[in-house]
Motif scaffolding. Sequence first.
Motif, short mmCIF file in Angstrom:
data_model
loop_
_atom_site.label_atom_id
_atom_site.label_comp_id
_atom_site.label_asym_id
_atom_site.label_seq_id
_atom_site.Cartn_x
_atom_site.Cartn_y
_atom_site.Cartn_z
N LYS A 180 0.82 -1.22 0.00
CA LYS A 180 0.00 0.00 0.00
C LYS A 180 0.85 1.27 0.00
O LYS A 180 0.39 2.33 -0.44
CB LYS A 180 -0.95 0.00 1.20
CG LYS A 180 -2.09 -0.99 1.08
CD LYS A 180 -3.02 -0.93 2.28
CE LYS A 180 -4.17 -1.92 2.12
NZ LYS A 180 -5.09 -1.88 3.29
N VAL A 181 2.09 1.18 0.48
CA VAL A 181 2.94 2.37 0.51
C VAL A 181 3.22 2.87 -0.90
O VAL A 181 3.41 4.07 -1.13
CB VAL A 181 4.26 2.11 1.24
CG1 VAL A 181 4.02 1.65 2.66
CG2 VAL A 181 5.12 1.10 0.51
N PHE A 182 3.25 1.96 -1.86
CA PHE A 182 3.56 2.35 -3.24
C PHE A 182 2.42 3.13 -3.89
O PHE A 182 2.63 3.87 -4.84
CB PHE A 182 3.88 1.12 -4.09
CG PHE A 182 5.09 0.36 -3.64
CD1 PHE A 182 6.37 0.87 -3.83
CD2 PHE A 182 4.96 -0.86 -2.99
CE1 PHE A 182 7.49 0.17 -3.41
CE2 PHE A 182 6.08 -1.57 -2.57
CZ PHE A 182 7.35 -1.05 -2.78
N ALA A 183 1.21 2.95 -3.37
CA ALA A 183 0.04 3.60 -3.98
C ALA A 183 -0.25 4.95 -3.37
O ALA A 183 -1.16 5.66 -3.83
CB ALA A 183 -1.18 2.69 -3.82
N ALA A 184 0.51 5.36 -2.35
CA ALA A 184 0.23 6.62 -1.68
C ALA A 184 0.47 7.80 -2.62
O ALA A 184 1.55 7.93 -3.20
CB ALA A 184 1.10 6.76 -0.44
N GLN A 185 -0.52 8.66 -2.77
CA GLN A 185 -0.36 9.84 -3.62
C GLN A 185 0.28 11.00 -2.87
O GLN A 185 0.94 11.84 -3.47
CB GLN A 185 -1.73 10.26 -4.17
CG GLN A 185 -2.37 9.21 -5.07
CD GLN A 185 -3.69 9.67 -5.63
OE1 GLN A 185 -4.16 10.76 -5.34
NE2 GLN A 185 -4.30 8.82 -6.45
N ASP A 186 0.07 11.04 -1.56
CA ASP A 186 0.65 12.08 -0.71
C ASP A 186 1.29 11.36 0.48
O ASP A 186 0.60 10.83 1.34
CB ASP A 186 -0.45 13.04 -0.23
CG ASP A 186 0.08 14.18 0.61
OD1 ASP A 186 1.05 13.97 1.37
OD2 ASP A 186 -0.50 15.28 0.53
N LEU A 187 2.63 11.32 0.50
CA LEU A 187 3.31 10.54 1.53
C LEU A 187 3.07 11.07 2.93
O LEU A 187 2.92 10.29 3.88
CB LEU A 187 4.82 10.50 1.24
CG LEU A 187 5.25 9.66 0.03
CD1 LEU A 187 6.76 9.69 -0.12
CD2 LEU A 187 4.75 8.23 0.15
N LYS A 188 3.02 12.36 3.11
CA LYS A 188 2.77 12.91 4.44
C LYS A 188 1.38 12.51 4.93
O LYS A 188 1.22 12.08 6.07
CB LYS A 188 2.88 14.43 4.44
CG LYS A 188 2.66 15.04 5.84
CD LYS A 188 2.75 16.54 5.83
CE LYS A 188 2.65 17.10 7.26
NZ LYS A 188 1.45 16.65 7.97
N ALA A 189 0.39 12.64 4.06
CA ALA A 189 -0.98 12.26 4.45
C ALA A 189 -1.04 10.77 4.78
O ALA A 189 -1.70 10.36 5.74
CB ALA A 189 -1.95 12.61 3.33
N TYR A 190 -0.32 9.96 3.99
CA TYR A 190 -0.33 8.52 4.24
C TYR A 190 0.34 8.20 5.58
O TYR A 190 -0.21 7.45 6.41
CB TYR A 190 0.40 7.79 3.11
CG TYR A 190 0.62 6.33 3.41
CD1 TYR A 190 -0.43 5.41 3.35
CD2 TYR A 190 1.88 5.85 3.79
CE1 TYR A 190 -0.23 4.07 3.65
CE2 TYR A 190 2.08 4.52 4.09
CZ TYR A 190 1.03 3.63 4.02
OH TYR A 190 1.22 2.31 4.33
N LEU A 191 1.52 8.78 5.83
CA LEU A 191 2.24 8.50 7.07
C LEU A 191 1.48 9.02 8.29
O LEU A 191 1.50 8.39 9.35
CB LEU A 191 3.64 9.09 7.00
CG LEU A 191 4.57 8.43 5.97
CD1 LEU A 191 5.90 9.18 5.89
CD2 LEU A 191 4.79 6.97 6.28
N ASP A 192 0.82 10.15 8.14
CA ASP A 192 0.00 10.66 9.25
C ASP A 192 -1.17 9.72 9.53
O ASP A 192 -1.55 9.51 10.69
CB ASP A 192 -0.53 12.05 8.91
CG ASP A 192 0.55 13.12 8.99
OD1 ASP A 192 1.62 12.84 9.55
OD2 ASP A 192 0.31 14.23 8.48
N SER A 193 -1.73 9.15 8.48
CA SER A 193 -2.94 8.31 8.64
C SER A 193 -2.65 6.99 9.34
O SER A 193 -3.53 6.41 9.98
CB SER A 193 -3.58 8.04 7.28
OG SER A 193 -2.78 7.12 6.52
#
Length: 531
Positions: A213-226
């Motif tokens: 799922k990390v590869f599909a993240a469009q916004d890394l900050k938003a993904y890591l925060d989530s």
Amino acid sequence: MLPATKDGTRIAFITPNIHTTMSYPKHKPFILLLIPVLLLFMMQGCKRPPHSDIGKLLNDKSKNNIYKQLTDEGYTAAVKQILQSKKVALTNPAVIKSFYASEDYEPIFIRDHFVNGDLDTAVAILSRSSVHGLNPKLFHGDEMAALLTKLRDPKAIKTTDEAYQNIARLELMMANALINYANDMQFGVVNPHRIYQRYYTNTLRPDSTSMKKVFAAQDLKAYLDSIQPHSPQYMALQKALTTGYTAPGMTQEETKRILLVNMERLRWKNKPAEPRYVQVNIPAFQLDVMDQGHSTLNMKVCVGEGRNKDFTKSLVRYDDTDMVDHPVRRETPQLTSLINEAQVNPIWNIPVSIASREIIVEADKDPYYLSNKNINVYRDGKLVDDPEDIDWGDPKAAEEYSFKQQPGEQNSLGKIKFLFPNKSSVYLHDTPAKNAFNYNKRDVSHGCVRLEKPLDLARALFGDGEKYNLIEKYMGEDNAKTVDIALPKKVPVYITYVTCWADDAGALQFRPDVYGLDIVLYGNLQKRMLI
């Protein structure tokens, strides 16, 4: 039906299972051209989409003209060579290799997150992992930051080979770091099933699907925060960790270690999904009926006797040899299950271990012990009429006889027990030994959980109504028979082990490590923690 031309001639095609001769008029040779055209069209449709122009992307950002010379083939060869030589240490190599192979080795993170500064933000978050008790060096943030700086410098990279190596290293290191961080945040660093021998709680662990799922993240900050834990309990412990809180009577180092192990427990995906459940916290000697995150019923409990009764071992005097779990026989296990029924005026089928170490020993001292305790003796399934005549000093007696304590005031299970399937044959139950609830330390049982207010738990589980009224009636009767009453809806039970938490007022509560499980967990966390 085959397609026909204007003059009626039909054209047959060759398929894998059908061989048909193609007929066509000699004055229509253009038809022969249809087949190669169709095949060419089909082949084009099966090709992978072309690579993104990483060279142009990097050149536009850095103005380093060496990037103009980069080719897809050159980069692909470089990343394959690094993967094969293991120049970048990968924690989950199979997942990473399979993903990039499926994407024709496209540098996903540099393509999607380099220009907009997303990679820099991700590196900054990874470098601050100490706020979760993790060692930032494990995520190689400094090395990735240096690679990012080098890729932007118009003069730092002077050859295409150097460019390929830097791009591939950054791509693979970023993939590895993000997967590791995501695993730690969402599932915890340690698998509790691997470190605890008496852990029977369903606990999700990362798999290839969750990792990718990390590869599909469009916004890394938003993904890591989530993916970071945001529960009030976790946030309270995290705040205490980052502000250097010191608990009363403890050193700052001991406090930190207790916070770290309990933050790790909160990262485990083992909490009941249902909004309403029964929770027993072993070190707190406490039961709560939880509903929508709040306790609606609280009571004292007694749990199984532990290995660390005198607290001779602690995280202050930590020894890394204690990272191996050595439970004693009577410890209450950690588990999840579903309470499915209550047994009023229960019969206690006395386990062989208790019979051999306690019942037979007492019967050998006092021939009337068994009758006074209302314990029936059986041999080959048949009731023994005169157990007083048996030589209980015979070492074989434990193997030849079984024991059942009948309902009544003397019954060790009291007036009611609550049943749920589990491997350890434990349950929640009433007890005639009420004095133990006056102790601060209540690890006194054989492994089951004794309840301070069993009737209150019955009301919480069954609700007011006919079934609860029957339970109350049968519990109040003398010489009552055993009655099983099924719950209309099964209720989850969660027996856990937490030594630090925030109470409703936000104050941190600490409890002694009665089973030494903090020590075991801390030992296994050391390699990933900020020590």
